[in-house]
Design an enzyme around this catalytic site. Sequence first.
Site, PDB file in Angstrom:
ATOM      1  N   GLY A  58       0.857  -1.098  -0.067  1.00 43.32           N
ATOM      2  CA  GLY A  58      -0.019  -0.125   0.160  1.00 43.32           C
ATOM      3  C   GLY A  58       0.817   1.388   0.008  1.00 43.32           C
ATOM      4  O   GLY A  58       2.030   1.219   0.354  1.00 43.32           O
ATOM      5  N   TYR A  86       4.098  -3.033   2.526  1.00 40.15           N
ATOM      6  CA  TYR A  86       3.417  -2.077   3.315  1.00 40.15           C
ATOM      7  C   TYR A  86       2.984  -3.384   4.643  1.00 40.15           C
ATOM      8  O   TYR A  86       2.929  -3.031   5.953  1.00 40.15           O
ATOM      9  CB  TYR A  86       2.376  -1.404   3.018  1.00 40.15           C
ATOM     10  CG  TYR A  86       1.383  -0.580   3.971  1.00 40.15           C
ATOM     11  CD1 TYR A  86       1.779   0.548   4.527  1.00 40.15           C
ATOM     12  CD2 TYR A  86       0.322  -1.172   4.555  1.00 40.15           C
ATOM     13  CE1 TYR A  86       1.264   1.121   5.466  1.00 40.15           C
ATOM     14  CE2 TYR A  86      -0.504  -0.743   5.552  1.00 40.15           C
ATOM     15  CZ  TYR A  86      -0.131   0.595   5.943  1.00 40.15           C
ATOM     16  OH  TYR A  86      -0.855   1.069   6.913  1.00 40.15           O
ATOM     17  N   HIS A 172       7.994  -7.296  -3.706  1.00 35.84           N
ATOM     18  CA  HIS A 172       6.967  -7.509  -4.197  1.00 35.84           C
ATOM     19  C   HIS A 172       6.931  -9.030  -5.003  1.00 35.84           C
ATOM     20  O   HIS A 172       7.397  -9.134  -6.171  1.00 35.84           O
ATOM     21  CB  HIS A 172       6.164  -6.763  -5.263  1.00 35.84           C
ATOM     22  CG  HIS A 172       5.690  -5.448  -4.576  1.00 35.84           C
ATOM     23  ND1 HIS A 172       4.563  -5.393  -4.102  1.00 35.84           N
ATOM     24  CD2 HIS A 172       6.380  -4.249  -4.227  1.00 35.84           C
ATOM     25  CE1 HIS A 172       4.212  -4.237  -3.426  1.00 35.84           C
ATOM     26  NE2 HIS A 172       5.556  -3.442  -3.440  1.00 35.84           N
ATOM     27  N   GLU A 174       4.520 -10.790  -6.094  1.00 35.11           N
ATOM     28  CA  GLU A 174       3.513 -11.014  -7.166  1.00 35.11           C
ATOM     29  C   GLU A 174       3.765 -10.598  -8.390  1.00 35.11           C
ATOM     30  O   GLU A 174       3.071 -11.006  -9.588  1.00 35.11           O
ATOM     31  CB  GLU A 174       2.249 -10.384  -6.672  1.00 35.11           C
ATOM     32  CG  GLU A 174       2.298  -8.961  -6.613  1.00 35.11           C
ATOM     33  CD  GLU A 174       2.814  -8.135  -5.285  1.00 35.11           C
ATOM     34  OE1 GLU A 174       3.618  -8.765  -4.484  1.00 35.11           O
ATOM     35  OE2 GLU A 174       2.480  -7.134  -4.949  1.00 35.11           O
ATOM     36  N   SER A 226     -22.824 -10.081 -26.871  1.00 34.69           N
ATOM     37  CA  SER A 226     -22.112  -8.871 -27.250  1.00 34.69           C
ATOM     38  C   SER A 226     -21.056  -9.265 -28.273  1.00 34.69           C
ATOM     39  O   SER A 226     -20.570  -8.372 -29.207  1.00 34.69           O
ATOM     40  CB  SER A 226     -21.296  -7.926 -26.240  1.00 34.69           C
ATOM     41  OG  SER A 226     -20.368  -8.679 -25.817  1.00 34.69           O
ATOM     42  N   GLY A 227     -20.751 -10.495 -28.294  1.00 33.63           N
ATOM     43  CA  GLY A 227     -19.699 -10.949 -29.146  1.00 33.63           C
ATOM     44  C   GLY A 227     -18.572 -10.943 -28.528  1.00 33.63           C
ATOM     45  O   GLY A 227     -17.462 -11.351 -28.965  1.00 33.63           O
ATOM     46  N   GLY A 228     -18.225 -10.644 -27.396  1.00 33.77           N
ATOM     47  CA  GLY A 228     -17.373 -10.628 -26.511  1.00 33.77           C
ATOM     48  C   GLY A 228     -17.153 -11.809 -25.593  1.00 33.77           C
ATOM     49  O   GLY A 228     -18.098 -12.629 -25.542  1.00 33.77           O
ATOM     50  N   VAL A 229     -16.073 -12.071 -24.901  1.00 31.19           N
ATOM     51  CA  VAL A 229     -15.738 -13.213 -24.335  1.00 31.19           C
ATOM     52  C   VAL A 229     -16.825 -13.640 -23.009  1.00 31.19           C
ATOM     53  O   VAL A 229     -17.550 -14.697 -22.720  1.00 31.19           O
ATOM     54  CB  VAL A 229     -14.681 -13.260 -23.649  1.00 31.19           C
ATOM     55  CG1 VAL A 229     -13.985 -14.714 -23.096  1.00 31.19           C
ATOM     56  CG2 VAL A 229     -13.324 -13.067 -24.919  1.00 31.19           C
ATOM     57  N   ASP A 230     -17.093 -12.546 -22.273  1.00 32.71           N
ATOM     58  CA  ASP A 230     -17.735 -12.689 -21.051  1.00 32.71           C
ATOM     59  C   ASP A 230     -19.189 -12.789 -21.199  1.00 32.71           C
ATOM     60  O   ASP A 230     -19.573 -13.925 -20.728  1.00 32.71           O
ATOM     61  CB  ASP A 230     -17.659 -11.214 -20.197  1.00 32.71           C
ATOM     62  CG  ASP A 230     -16.294 -10.872 -20.052  1.00 32.71           C
ATOM     63  OD1 ASP A 230     -15.416 -11.638 -20.129  1.00 32.71           O
ATOM     64  OD2 ASP A 230     -15.952  -9.650 -19.875  1.00 32.71           O
ATOM     65  N   SER A 231     -19.786 -12.537 -22.111  1.00 32.38           N
ATOM     66  CA  SER A 231     -21.223 -12.840 -22.481  1.00 32.38           C
ATOM     67  C   SER A 231     -21.297 -13.896 -22.991  1.00 32.38           C
ATOM     68  O   SER A 231     -22.323 -14.824 -22.525  1.00 32.38           O
ATOM     69  CB  SER A 231     -21.965 -11.606 -23.188  1.00 32.38           C
ATOM     70  OG  SER A 231     -21.447 -11.442 -24.552  1.00 32.38           O
TER      71      SER A 231
END
Length: 516
Positions: A58, A86, A172, A174, A226-231
């Site tokens: 942070g 942090y 870090h 990550e 929508s044509g996108g991955v998520d939908s």
Amino acid sequence: MLENNIEKVLILDFGSQYAQLIARRVRENNVYSEIVAHTVTTEQIKKLNPKGIILSGGPASVYSKNAPRCDEEIVKLGIPILGICYGMQLGCMMLGAKVIATTTREYGRTLCIISGENRFLESLPQEITVWMSHGDIVAELPAEFESLAHTQSCPYAIVKHKEMNFYGVQFHPEVTHTPNGYQMIRNFLYKICNCSGNWKMDSFIEKSVNDITKQVGDGRVVCGLSGGVDSAVTAALINKAIGNHLSCIFVDNGLLRNFEAEEVIKTFEENFSIDLHVVSAQERFLGKLKGVFDPEKKRKIIGHEFIEIFKYEAQKLSNVKFLAQGTLYPDVIESIPAHGGPTVTIKSHHNVGGLPEELGFELVEPLRLLFKDEVRQIGEELGLPKELVGRHPFPGPGLAIRIIGEITEQRLEVLRNADKIVIEEIRKAGLYDKIAQCFAVLLPLSTVGVMGDERSYENVIAVRAVETTDFMTADWYRIPGEILGNISHRIINEVKGVNRVVYDISTKPPSTIEWE
Ligand code: XMP
């Protein structure tokens, strides 16, 4: 939140820009993780019963007046804890160490010498490169602590509490700039927290199918494609659960890329028996956008029209009680006030394509706990074509915000043809999956050129390609000159109305990814 039989690791967020990255690293190791605000109570933690806790980094200084802190009891619960930057300083301070501001800020790649032995450090060499970004350090450790590593200006780069199962790293782990960081996080999960690794995508699908069936019963679900991955993945998952009790609505707004509408329809018709309603609304959208130059106005018009059409179509279906949405975990986190969403509206993204509550449907959001890479894995397991699943994100307002200035049929045609070439060349060069987002933009100006012996006065296309994991910050992608040359050559030769191609080399911030 997932129920208690799935092992989880909680990430307490102290305002780190990397909190999501930490969560993803944990999940990549097949352990489910969730980000919670640092204000979470000890009671809440006990209820969640995590296998481990990670205190994020942070920007604050632990001694500053408004420094974010967590309940001290959490550190003493006996649950394994890993404090990062942090988070390390805060945890160490709560356990009796002294933290001070240093005169030499450490920033960037740093050599770290490991001097101790511990399961947390298994499979690591003695000298590792780590990514530092801090002003404060732990300067004095009480006897209950053990130091495991140092750098030139940081005496305690990795520490461990002898009794409390508390580990701290000043750097870090990550980020990819700490090459052994992945192993360290893995060690924490498997050697310290004793996780078994039960977060797997196939079991997620099974569980999700059960949950959806339970939630919707025999009600009808409507989903906007929508044509996108998520939908697409949302629809495929719900289809698996309830078959043709799912109806999908696909609105062709005329602002899609070359053959995109046809591809979406083909994919769903061929692979799934879905009740698909295609609405051809190109003229309606283009009519409303006539003479509109302002990007925010474009977004509002497109969002509004979409909602009107969707509402109308959904009302034609009978017995619809549920609305499916492809909300992902990063959207969920950003909408929690404690995680501070953006304070000013740079672009009104999330208003576009989002459907208002007044529609009166109950939401079904099967992806709300997932990151994008997990959604892609699920899409593949469900049998969606690789090309669709790996597709770069495409904004809700589509090409409207990649045509700077007024949108006309003719300008859409120019941009579509140019964009197709950009993507073809990037794919041919094997770069598509390395780039987070890549596209063409049509500029609102004409420049002089010579074609044959004639003077031309025509459009400019800008090519944009970025690398990013979170889309909040981004760097421009270094496409090799030769490939840029091919793109430029082909666009100028094959796309009528273009005589110049430029490459966008701006980072975000201060620029944004889209031009509007
Ligand atoms: P910016 O341009 O803000 O974009 O750097 C970050 C990411 O968001 C996408 N984007 C949008 N997505 N509606 C969307 O659904 C929008 O109005 C919109 N504007 C930008 C952009 O493509 C990038 O992935």
